[in-house]
Design a protein around this motif. Structure first.
Motif, PDB file in Angstrom:
ATOM      1  N   ILE A 238       0.830  -1.205   0.000  1.00  0.00           N
ATOM      2  CA  ILE A 238       0.000   0.000   0.000  1.00  0.00           C
ATOM      3  C   ILE A 238       0.866   1.257   0.000  1.00  0.00           C
ATOM      4  O   ILE A 238       0.532   2.267  -0.612  1.00  0.00           O
ATOM      5  N   LEU A 239       1.991   1.170   0.691  1.00  0.00           N
ATOM      6  CA  LEU A 239       2.833   2.349   0.838  1.00  0.00           C
ATOM      7  C   LEU A 239       4.007   2.362  -0.129  1.00  0.00           C
ATOM      8  O   LEU A 239       4.952   3.129   0.042  1.00  0.00           O
ATOM      9  N   ALA A 240       3.975   1.498  -1.108  1.00  0.00           N
ATOM     10  CA  ALA A 240       5.122   1.403  -2.009  1.00  0.00           C
ATOM     11  C   ALA A 240       5.417   2.718  -2.706  1.00  0.00           C
ATOM     12  O   ALA A 240       6.551   3.006  -3.067  1.00  0.00           O
ATOM     13  N   GLY A 241       4.394   3.538  -2.883  1.00  0.00           N
ATOM     14  CA  GLY A 241       4.609   4.789  -3.597  1.00  0.00           C
ATOM     15  C   GLY A 241       5.417   5.795  -2.817  1.00  0.00           C
ATOM     16  O   GLY A 241       6.121   6.615  -3.390  1.00  0.00           O
ATOM     17  N   CYS A 242       5.330   5.792  -1.468  1.00  0.00           N
ATOM     18  CA  CYS A 242       6.019   6.810  -0.686  1.00  0.00           C
ATOM     19  C   CYS A 242       7.320   6.300  -0.079  1.00  0.00           C
ATOM     20  O   CYS A 242       8.096   7.081   0.446  1.00  0.00           O
ATOM     21  N   SER A 243       7.577   5.027  -0.108  1.00  0.00           N
ATOM     22  CA  SER A 243       8.838   4.479   0.372  1.00  0.00           C
ATOM     23  C   SER A 243       9.117   3.203  -0.402  1.00  0.00           C
ATOM     24  O   SER A 243       8.338   2.259  -0.342  1.00  0.00           O
ATOM     25  N   THR A 244      10.198   3.188  -1.148  1.00  0.00           N
ATOM     26  CA  THR A 244      10.465   2.081  -2.047  1.00  0.00           C
ATOM     27  C   THR A 244      10.854   0.827  -1.285  1.00  0.00           C
ATOM     28  O   THR A 244      11.745   0.853  -0.433  1.00  0.00           O
ATOM     29  N   LEU A 245      10.182  -0.253  -1.592  1.00  0.00           N
ATOM     30  CA  LEU A 245      10.549  -1.560  -1.064  1.00  0.00           C
ATOM     31  C   LEU A 245      10.968  -2.433  -2.233  1.00  0.00           C
ATOM     32  O   LEU A 245      10.226  -2.579  -3.201  1.00  0.00           O
ATOM     33  N   THR A 246      12.149  -3.022  -2.141  1.00  0.00           N
ATOM     34  CA  THR A 246      12.618  -3.961  -3.149  1.00  0.00           C
ATOM     35  C   THR A 246      12.546  -5.355  -2.548  1.00  0.00           C
ATOM     36  O   THR A 246      13.098  -5.606  -1.469  1.00  0.00           O
ATOM     37  N   TYR A 247      11.862  -6.255  -3.233  1.00  0.00           N
ATOM     38  CA  TYR A 247      11.650  -7.591  -2.692  1.00  0.00           C
ATOM     39  C   TYR A 247      12.746  -8.546  -3.149  1.00  0.00           C
ATOM     40  O   TYR A 247      13.263  -8.456  -4.262  1.00  0.00           O
ATOM     41  N   VAL A 248      13.089  -9.478  -2.263  1.00  0.00           N
ATOM     42  CA  VAL A 248      14.175 -10.425  -2.491  1.00  0.00           C
ATOM     43  C   VAL A 248      13.649 -11.828  -2.222  1.00  0.00           C
ATOM     44  O   VAL A 248      13.050 -12.080  -1.166  1.00  0.00           O
ATOM     45  N   ASP A 249      13.861 -12.744  -3.149  1.00  0.00           N
ATOM     46  CA  ASP A 249      13.507 -14.146  -2.946  1.00  0.00           C
ATOM     47  C   ASP A 249      14.693 -14.871  -2.317  1.00  0.00           C
ATOM     48  O   ASP A 249      15.827 -14.763  -2.801  1.00  0.00           O
TER      49      ASP A 249
ATOM     50  N   GLU B 242      11.058 -18.165   0.323  1.00  0.00           N
ATOM     51  CA  GLU B 242      10.435 -17.105   1.099  1.00  0.00           C
ATOM     52  C   GLU B 242      10.770 -15.752   0.474  1.00  0.00           C
ATOM     53  O   GLU B 242      11.612 -15.665  -0.423  1.00  0.00           O
ATOM     54  N   THR B 243      10.084 -14.726   0.940  1.00  0.00           N
ATOM     55  CA  THR B 243      10.267 -13.374   0.405  1.00  0.00           C
ATOM     56  C   THR B 243      10.741 -12.434   1.501  1.00  0.00           C
ATOM     57  O   THR B 243      10.224 -12.449   2.616  1.00  0.00           O
ATOM     58  N   ARG B 244      11.742 -11.617   1.190  1.00  0.00           N
ATOM     59  CA  ARG B 244      12.220 -10.568   2.074  1.00  0.00           C
ATOM     60  C   ARG B 244      12.202  -9.249   1.285  1.00  0.00           C
ATOM     61  O   ARG B 244      11.774  -9.199   0.141  1.00  0.00           O
ATOM     62  N   TRP B 245      12.698  -8.186   1.882  1.00  0.00           N
ATOM     63  CA  TRP B 245      12.676  -6.872   1.239  1.00  0.00           C
ATOM     64  C   TRP B 245      13.753  -5.992   1.854  1.00  0.00           C
ATOM     65  O   TRP B 245      14.311  -6.314   2.909  1.00  0.00           O
ATOM     66  N   TYR B 246      14.052  -4.903   1.177  1.00  0.00           N
ATOM     67  CA  TYR B 246      14.861  -3.853   1.811  1.00  0.00           C
ATOM     68  C   TYR B 246      14.334  -2.492   1.383  1.00  0.00           C
ATOM     69  O   TYR B 246      13.787  -2.324   0.293  1.00  0.00           O
ATOM     70  N   PHE B 247      14.481  -1.529   2.283  1.00  0.00           N
ATOM     71  CA  PHE B 247      14.051  -0.162   2.040  1.00  0.00           C
ATOM     72  C   PHE B 247      15.102   0.572   1.212  1.00  0.00           C
ATOM     73  O   PHE B 247      16.299   0.308   1.326  1.00  0.00           O
ATOM     74  N   SER B 248      14.627   1.528   0.416  1.00  0.00           N
ATOM     75  CA  SER B 248      15.544   2.394  -0.326  1.00  0.00           C
ATOM     76  C   SER B 248      14.866   3.739  -0.559  1.00  0.00           C
ATOM     77  O   SER B 248      13.637   3.857  -0.487  1.00  0.00           O
TER      78      SER B 248
ATOM     79  N   LYS C 119      13.423   7.705  11.480  1.00  0.00           N
ATOM     80  CA  LYS C 119      12.871   7.031  10.304  1.00  0.00           C
ATOM     81  C   LYS C 119      13.968   6.321   9.518  1.00  0.00           C
ATOM     82  O   LYS C 119      13.808   5.169   9.094  1.00  0.00           O
ATOM     83  N   SER C 120      15.087   7.002   9.327  1.00  0.00           N
ATOM     84  CA  SER C 120      16.219   6.367   8.642  1.00  0.00           C
ATOM     85  C   SER C 120      16.750   5.192   9.453  1.00  0.00           C
ATOM     86  O   SER C 120      17.117   4.144   8.897  1.00  0.00           O
ATOM     87  N   GLN C 121      16.793   5.349  10.767  1.00  0.00           N
ATOM     88  CA  GLN C 121      17.276   4.266  11.617  1.00  0.00           C
ATOM     89  C   GLN C 121      16.362   3.045  11.544  1.00  0.00           C
ATOM     90  O   GLN C 121      16.834   1.905  11.475  1.00  0.00           O
ATOM     91  N   ALA C 122      15.057   3.279  11.548  1.00  0.00           N
ATOM     92  CA  ALA C 122      14.108   2.165  11.505  1.00  0.00           C
ATOM     93  C   ALA C 122      14.244   1.385  10.202  1.00  0.00           C
ATOM     94  O   ALA C 122      14.272   0.148  10.203  1.00  0.00           O
ATOM     95  N   ARG C 123      14.344   2.114   9.098  1.00  0.00           N
ATOM     96  CA  ARG C 123      14.456   1.441   7.797  1.00  0.00           C
ATOM     97  C   ARG C 123      15.821   0.793   7.632  1.00  0.00           C
ATOM     98  O   ARG C 123      15.931  -0.327   7.118  1.00  0.00           O
ATOM     99  N   ALA C 124      16.860   1.481   8.068  1.00  0.00           N
ATOM    100  CA  ALA C 124      18.201   0.920   7.956  1.00  0.00           C
ATOM    101  C   ALA C 124      18.340  -0.328   8.827  1.00  0.00           C
ATOM    102  O   ALA C 124      18.979  -1.314   8.422  1.00  0.00           O
ATOM    103  N   ALA C 125      17.758  -0.304  10.015  1.00  0.00           N
ATOM    104  CA  ALA C 125      17.832  -1.470  10.896  1.00  0.00           C
ATOM    105  C   ALA C 125      17.160  -2.682  10.260  1.00  0.00           C
ATOM    106  O   ALA C 125      17.644  -3.815  10.372  1.00  0.00           O
ATOM    107  N   SER C 126      16.045  -2.462   9.588  1.00  0.00           N
ATOM    108  CA  SER C 126      15.393  -3.551   8.871  1.00  0.00           C
ATOM    109  C   SER C 126      16.302  -4.107   7.782  1.00  0.00           C
ATOM    110  O   SER C 126      16.428  -5.321   7.610  1.00  0.00           O
ATOM    111  N   ASN C 127      16.953  -3.212   7.058  1.00  0.00           N
ATOM    112  CA  ASN C 127      17.875  -3.643   6.005  1.00  0.00           C
ATOM    113  C   ASN C 127      19.074  -4.379   6.586  1.00  0.00           C
ATOM    114  O   ASN C 127      19.569  -5.355   6.006  1.00  0.00           O
TER     115      ASN C 127
END
Length: 345
Positions: free
Chosen positions: A12-23, A230-236, A271-279
């Protein structure tokens, strides 16, 4: 919580924060842990095939056909053979043998009977195996429905499968483990006439044999470690540092990506920390550092939860990821026991 559901929410939020999916592929332990001394197993049919006039209903429109028959003898053997082939493909046991002769001679096909210890010991000794894996019961419930429409004929076949499988060790009165399985397989076809429809749909015997092969494959993860997709993702973002890190991730250079995202984490806002920590959690998982990955996912989840609330999309996404990683840590310990060595860092 299913991670895939949260991934759908994240779209839903792909437009405002890019998520790249990884298999990715993850190694998962077998449900049953055999003793380390078990290296050679024998797959045995200890079930009785149901009669041809049982478990099959054929409806032509609203009329039930009385002459339908479906023979399950071959389907039962296909299930055993398919299970054996999957055990071989799992490359876990030193050797897997298949016992071709059914052991039961009674006609009580609906009964699930445990094997007598003397029979188990005798088979193990005769075939020089350490364990038996058996079907104690395997029943099929098949329904075929054919309906006529203005534009042609529609045909469906659904086969429900219910069974019991067990693992036995020589010298033990009780089975090592018992597995109950329920599943189904389905066909649907359209054709201009009924003759063509019969050509497109499997015959009753073919449907049962396909169902037998299918259930054998589905049972194998209970007995051998296996790989799952399985599917994972990273923020960019469009910022240079994020794009550089994402380029390394796209090239599967996880160590370099980790270093860039670590710098972003240390210097960024929440916000950067939250996304970076996920990555960073993804980087550690891809490098096999599951405990460290879980720690980073927890940091990301806590930041999203604190600043956006428990019901926010990314909070739920990271809650699911943290749960998946916690489960992987536990499974990794079980894998170490099953392989007798540490296979991940």
């Amino acid at each position: 919580m299913r991670l895939i559901l949260c991934l759908l929410f994240a779209g839903i939020l792909a437009g405002c924060s890019t998520l790249t999916y990884v298999d990715i592929q993850t190694c998962n332990p077998a449900e049953i842990t055999f003793p380390a001394t078990v290296g050679k197993v024998l797959v045995v049919n200890h079930a009785v095939a149901q009669p041809a006039d049982k478990g099959y209903v054929y409806l032509l429109g609203d009329e039930k056909q009385d002459t339908c028959r479906a023979y399950a003898d071959s389907a039962l053997m296909d299930a055993c053979r398919s299970l054996g082939e999957q055990l071989v493909a799992g490359d876990y046991f030193n050797d897997v043998l298949f016992y071709h002769d059914p052991l039961r001679t009674d006609d009580r096909y609906w009964e699930d009977r445990k094997m007598d210890r003397r029979v188990v010991d005798s088979l193990c000794q005769a075939t020089q195996v350490d364990a038996l894996i058996t079907f104690g019961r395997l029943l099929f419930d098949m329904e075929k429905q054919v309906n006529a429409h203005t534009e042609g004929y529609e045909g469906t076949i659904r086969v429900k499968i219910g069974g019991v499988a067990r693992a036995y060790l020589s010298g033990r009165d009780q089975p090592l483990a018992t597995v109950y399985v329920q599943d189904s397989i389905y066909w649907q076809e359209w054709a201009g006439n009924q003759k063509m429809l019969d050509f497109l749909l499997p015959t009753p015997d073919e449907a049962l044999r396909t169902a037998g092969t299918y259930i054998g494959k589905q049972l194998s993860p209970n007995f051998v470690p296996h790989w799952d997709n399985e599917t994972r993702w990273y923020f960019s973002t469009s910022e240079a540092k994020w794009k550089e890190a994402a380029a390394y991730a796209a090239a599967e250079k996880w160590e370099e990506a980790f270093e860039r995202w670590k710098m972003i984490y240390e210097r960024g806002n929440w916000k950067s920390q939250a996304r970076a920590a996920s990555n960073l959690a993804l980087c550690e998982e891809m490098r096999g550092h599951l405990r460290e990955a879980h720690t980073w996912a927890k940091k990301s989840y806590d930041l999203f939860k604190e600043h956006t609330g428990e019901e926010a999309v990314y909070t739920k996404l990271l809650e699911a990821y943290e749960s998946v990683l916690a489960e992987r840590v536990q499974k990794d310990q079980k894998l170490n026991v099953q392989f007798g060595e540490e296979i991940t860092k």
